[in-house]
Motif scaffolding. Structure first.
Motif, PDB file in Angstrom:
ATOM      1  N   GLU A 148       0.827  -1.211   0.000  1.00  0.00           N
ATOM      2  CA  GLU A 148       0.000   0.000   0.000  1.00  0.00           C
ATOM      3  C   GLU A 148       0.859   1.259   0.000  1.00  0.00           C
ATOM      4  N   MET A 149       1.971   1.234   0.706  1.00  0.00           N
ATOM      5  CA  MET A 149       2.877   2.383   0.690  1.00  0.00           C
ATOM      6  C   MET A 149       3.465   2.579  -0.708  1.00  0.00           C
ATOM      7  N   PHE A 150       3.800   1.485  -1.363  1.00  0.00           N
ATOM      8  CA  PHE A 150       4.346   1.579  -2.722  1.00  0.00           C
ATOM      9  C   PHE A 150       3.319   2.181  -3.680  1.00  0.00           C
ATOM     10  N   PHE A 151       2.063   1.724  -3.594  1.00  0.00           N
ATOM     11  CA  PHE A 151       1.027   2.229  -4.491  1.00  0.00           C
ATOM     12  C   PHE A 151       0.769   3.717  -4.281  1.00  0.00           C
ATOM     13  N   ARG A 152       1.009   4.228  -3.066  1.00  0.00           N
ATOM     14  CA  ARG A 152       0.684   5.609  -2.751  1.00  0.00           C
ATOM     15  C   ARG A 152       1.813   6.589  -3.033  1.00  0.00           C
ATOM     16  N   GLY A 153       2.980   6.093  -3.417  1.00  0.00           N
ATOM     17  CA  GLY A 153       4.073   6.995  -3.752  1.00  0.00           C
ATOM     18  C   GLY A 153       3.764   7.804  -5.002  1.00  0.00           C
ATOM     19  N   LYS A 154       4.306   9.017  -5.076  1.00  0.00           N
ATOM     20  CA  LYS A 154       4.093   9.850  -6.274  1.00  0.00           C
ATOM     21  C   LYS A 154       4.805   9.247  -7.473  1.00  0.00           C
ATOM     22  N   LYS A 155       6.005   8.740  -7.251  1.00  0.00           N
ATOM     23  CA  LYS A 155       6.728   8.001  -8.288  1.00  0.00           C
ATOM     24  C   LYS A 155       6.903   6.580  -7.804  1.00  0.00           C
ATOM     25  N   HIS A 156       6.900   5.622  -8.745  1.00  0.00           N
ATOM     26  CA  HIS A 156       7.059   4.210  -8.398  1.00  0.00           C
ATOM     27  C   HIS A 156       8.240   3.650  -9.180  1.00  0.00           C
ATOM     28  N   ILE A 157       9.256   3.207  -8.468  1.00  0.00           N
ATOM     29  CA  ILE A 157      10.437   2.609  -9.104  1.00  0.00           C
ATOM     30  C   ILE A 157      10.463   1.131  -8.743  1.00  0.00           C
ATOM     31  N   GLU A 158      10.349   0.271  -9.758  1.00  0.00           N
ATOM     32  CA  GLU A 158      10.347  -1.172  -9.549  1.00  0.00           C
ATOM     33  C   GLU A 158      11.756  -1.751  -9.723  1.00  0.00           C
ATOM     34  N   THR A 159      11.974  -2.912  -9.096  1.00  0.00           N
ATOM     35  CA  THR A 159      13.278  -3.572  -9.202  1.00  0.00           C
ATOM     36  C   THR A 159      13.545  -4.021 -10.627  1.00  0.00           C
ATOM     37  N   PHE A 160      12.605  -4.774 -11.181  1.00  0.00           N
ATOM     38  CA  PHE A 160      12.811  -5.349 -12.500  1.00  0.00           C
ATOM     39  C   PHE A 160      12.444  -4.324 -13.571  1.00  0.00           C
ATOM     40  N   ASP A 161      13.292  -4.235 -14.559  1.00  0.00           N
ATOM     41  CA  ASP A 161      13.192  -3.269 -15.668  1.00  0.00           C
ATOM     42  C   ASP A 161      13.765  -1.900 -15.322  1.00  0.00           C
ATOM     43  N   GLU A 162      13.756  -1.519 -14.028  1.00  0.00           N
ATOM     44  CA  GLU A 162      14.233  -0.180 -13.678  1.00  0.00           C
ATOM     45  C   GLU A 162      15.504  -0.197 -12.834  1.00  0.00           C
ATOM     46  N   ILE A 163      15.663  -1.202 -11.974  1.00  0.00           N
ATOM     47  CA  ILE A 163      16.875  -1.316 -11.163  1.00  0.00           C
ATOM     48  C   ILE A 163      17.813  -2.378 -11.738  1.00  0.00           C
ATOM     49  N   THR A 164      17.233  -3.470 -12.247  1.00  0.00           N
ATOM     50  CA  THR A 164      18.036  -4.541 -12.847  1.00  0.00           C
ATOM     51  C   THR A 164      17.410  -4.987 -14.157  1.00  0.00           C
ATOM     52  N   LEU A 165      18.236  -5.530 -15.049  1.00  0.00           N
ATOM     53  CA  LEU A 165      17.746  -6.079 -16.311  1.00  0.00           C
ATOM     54  C   LEU A 165      17.444  -7.567 -16.203  1.00  0.00           C
ATOM     55  N   ASP A 166      17.694  -8.165 -15.017  1.00  0.00           N
ATOM     56  CA  ASP A 166      17.299  -9.559 -14.810  1.00  0.00           C
ATOM     57  C   ASP A 166      15.786  -9.691 -14.966  1.00  0.00           C
ATOM     58  N   CYS A 167      15.360 -10.876 -15.397  1.00  0.00           N
ATOM     59  CA  CYS A 167      13.924 -11.115 -15.580  1.00  0.00           C
ATOM     60  C   CYS A 167      13.267 -11.410 -14.231  1.00  0.00           C
ATOM     61  N   LYS A 168      12.037 -10.958 -14.072  1.00  0.00           N
ATOM     62  CA  LYS A 168      11.328 -11.115 -12.807  1.00  0.00           C
ATOM     63  C   LYS A 168      11.191 -12.576 -12.409  1.00  0.00           C
ATOM     64  N   ASP A 169      10.969 -13.457 -13.390  1.00  0.00           N
ATOM     65  CA  ASP A 169      10.750 -14.872 -13.096  1.00  0.00           C
ATOM     66  C   ASP A 169      11.962 -15.741 -13.415  1.00  0.00           C
ATOM     67  N   GLY A 170      13.119 -15.111 -13.608  1.00  0.00           N
ATOM     68  CA  GLY A 170      14.332 -15.880 -13.858  1.00  0.00           C
ATOM     69  C   GLY A 170      14.834 -15.733 -15.281  1.00  0.00           C
ATOM     70  N   VAL A 171      15.985 -16.302 -15.537  1.00  0.00           N
ATOM     71  CA  VAL A 171      16.653 -16.188 -16.840  1.00  0.00           C
ATOM     72  C   VAL A 171      15.731 -16.612 -17.982  1.00  0.00           C
ATOM     73  N   ASN A 172      15.741 -15.812 -19.040  1.00  0.00           N
ATOM     74  CA  ASN A 172      14.990 -16.099 -20.287  1.00  0.00           C
ATOM     75  C   ASN A 172      13.471 -16.101 -20.115  1.00  0.00           C
ATOM     76  N   THR A 173      12.971 -15.378 -19.107  1.00  0.00           N
ATOM     77  CA  THR A 173      11.511 -15.294 -18.937  1.00  0.00           C
ATOM     78  C   THR A 173      10.987 -13.886 -19.184  1.00  0.00           C
ATOM     79  N   CYS A 174      11.860 -12.963 -19.569  1.00  0.00           N
ATOM     80  CA  CYS A 174      11.408 -11.594 -19.826  1.00  0.00           C
ATOM     81  C   CYS A 174      10.469 -11.580 -21.022  1.00  0.00           C
ATOM     82  N   LYS A 175       9.434 -10.737 -20.939  1.00  0.00           N
ATOM     83  CA  LYS A 175       8.452 -10.658 -22.016  1.00  0.00           C
ATOM     84  C   LYS A 175       8.669  -9.374 -22.794  1.00  0.00           C
TER      85      LYS A 175
END
Length: 540
Positions: free
Chosen positions: A513-540
């Motif tokens: 809920e705190m994350f949803f209420r932030g003015k900006k939202h920075i996620e780990t995957f795609d924005e902090i790391t290029l690793d895929c959320k569900d593991g190697v070779n699972t990026c869509k």
């Protein structure tokens, strides 16, 4: 002499053949289009958004949900998340309107000019001019929230202080939840007889205006004799405990909402089991824990208000009492042991109790299987019925209020994923404090309040980010669930006098809920790391 086939006869035969073939093809096309027109159903926005949510927040592997457990999305969050399809929620109640400074307020101020004794230092907090000044100050200060009904200001701790309580809701929030605050305002009387607010206190600083706490009414109501007389004439949908028990929270939601959807489709009261098992996957460092209460995690009061439900122990006792009182004149029951019996086939069933049993081996004993296949086209999962616990949301409100609802949010996933180099080879390094700091510098302005929602447990791990930002973590607010806190006392009362641990799932709900209420939202995957959320070779 042999008879030859004339070219003219051959041409006539060929023409007839082609004509017949074309006509036959035309008939086939017409029949096909007719069949499609009769059987086609346009996409249901509820189903579309539900499917989308299941793809994003869960993934199915061998019919068991394996998912990211660091964010939990419920019905009140659906419209707060971009990319999710249109979902039709009811408009807010028409009687609740955003408070502004009305023309008649301004007229009062003009009429009162020059009619006061400006030498009097003490301020009469009930003076309508005080309320006008407070409204103006709030509108100018709290631009990210909508302000609703005010209570009459009361005297603060000094002659120039006034305390006032008001209701509000963040502008970005789409649920119907309302929040309360009470603040202390320091005012100055102007020579024109008007008032000016010169200082606004912190969240809940106006102690003299503290309203009586709204009691969460999620207790199980008792059935009296009058209710018993109605029991026989009602219709119920009862699900026996299946293989979903002790599975992860996302699978529980997917199954529970399927059951609620079937109950609504059949126009029956759903029997809710409040005895909850928290999966170890949602509480790192612990195994599966039975004996939890569903009300620790979800808003049962909202569920009771929004749809027809009855608590399981109450239901079973009423059923047993009916049979005893009425001389074993048993109420009609239909047991449904087979998933092949669809909700559509049960639509005209007249039995008082429809009892679905789930005795098959996994995965054929999962509740959500009821909503698969043809049933998926007619059962709408009612996401709007499932809200997070009010007790946890009070913690969220307090944290947001302490930040004046003006902060950015970062979601950092570490834990077991960061340790698994085969599936996430770069995650550990990419979520190091130094790397995070570099990534944030191009995304969030220096000096901002930044709330970090994370599963990282090492104390002080994000301290290096404090050189550039005002960092806030959930553990900074431990006093909100410590012994003696409102959350602690209320959950203890709910748990028959036994204290309740603030477990990993509760942390996830508050962090989400705190994350949803932030003015900006920075996620780990795609924005902090290029690793895929569900593991190697699972990026869509």
């Amino acid at each position: 002499m042999s008879r030859g086939i004339s070219s003219e006869g051959f041409g006539e035969n060929a023409l007839k053949f082609i004509s017949n073939a074309c006509f036959g093809l035309f008939v086939i096309i017409v029949l096909t289009l007719t069949l499609i027109a009769v059987t086609y159903q346009p996409p249901d926005p509820w189903l579309q958004s539900s499917k989308f949510m299941s793809k994003i927040f869960t993934s199915v592997e061998n019919a068991t949900y394996q998912k990211d457990t660091s964010i939990l999305v419920t019905g009140e969050d659906v419209l707060s998340i971009s990319d999710i399809g249109s979902v039709a929620f009811a408009d807010p109640p028409a009687t609740i309107t955003n408070v502004t400074v009305r023309a008649e307020d301004e007229a009062y101020l003009r009429a009162s000019m020059g009619s006061c004794d400006s030498s009097i230092e003490a301020i009469n907090c009930s003076d309508p001019g005080v309320m006008v000044a407070i409204k103006k100050a709030n509108l100018a200060t709290f631009s990210d929230i909508n302000l609703y009904a005010y209570r009459t200001p009361v005297r603060g701790s000094a002659n120039t202080d006034c305390d006032v309580a008001w209701r509000f809701k963040p502008k970005k929030e789409h649920s119907h939840r309302m929040y309360r605050d009470f603040r202390r305002y320091k005012l100055r009387r102007e020579a024109s007889c008007g008032f000016t607010v010169i200082d606004i206190g912190d969240l809940h600083s106006g102690e003299n205006a503290r309203p009586q706490k709204f009691r969460i009414n999620d207790s199980v109501p008792t059935l009296d004799q009058a209710d018993m007389s109605k029991f026989r004439n009602s219709k119920y949908l009862y699900y026996s405990r299946g293989g979903d028990y002790c599975k992860g929270m996302n699978q529980f939601q997917w199954s529970f909402l399927c059951a609620l959807g079937e109950a609504q489709y059949l126009n029956r009261t759903f029997v809710v089991d409040l005895d909850f098992c928290l999966s170890g996957s949602n509480n790192p460092g612990h195994g599966d824990e039975t004996g939890k209460d569903l009300r620790f995690y979800f808003d049962y009061e909202h569920l009771m208000e929004a749809t027809s439900v009855i608590e399981q122990k109450q239901f079973l006792k009423a059923w047993q009492d009916w049979n005893k009182i009425h001389n074993h004149n048993y109420i009609p029951v239909r047991v449904v042991p087979d998933l092949k019996v669809t909700p559509m086939q049960l639509r005209s069933e007249e039995s008082t109790v429809l009892w679905r049993t789930f005795d098959q081996p996994e995965p054929n004993n999962y509740w959500y299987r009821v909503c698969e296949g043809e049933s998926e086209k007619v059962i709408q999962r009612p996401w709007h019925l499932l809200w997070k616990s009010k007790r946890l949301m009070d913690i969220v409100t307090t944290i947001c209020g302490s930040l004046e609802w003006d902060f950015d949010a970062v979601h950092i996933v570490r834990g077991q994923k960061a340790q698994n180099k085969e599936l996430w080879p770069n995650l550990d390094a990419d979520t190091s404090p130094e790397s995070i700091l570099q990534k944030l510098k191009g995304k969030i302005e220096e000096g901002r309040n930044v709330y970090i929602a994370t599963n990282e447990v090492l104390p002080g791990y994000f301290d290096k980010l404090r050189t550039s930002y005002k960092i806030h973590l959930l553990d900074d607010y431990k006093h909100l669930w410590a012994p003696g806190s409102e959350w602690y006392n209320e959950t203890k009362a709910l748990n028959n006098g036994h204290s309740v641990d603030f477990d990993g799932q509760m942390r996830v709900e508050v962090d989400s809920e705190m994350f949803f209420r932030g003015k900006k939202h920075i996620e780990t995957f795609d924005e902090i790391t290029l690793d895929c959320k569900d593991g190697v070779n699972t990026c869509k």
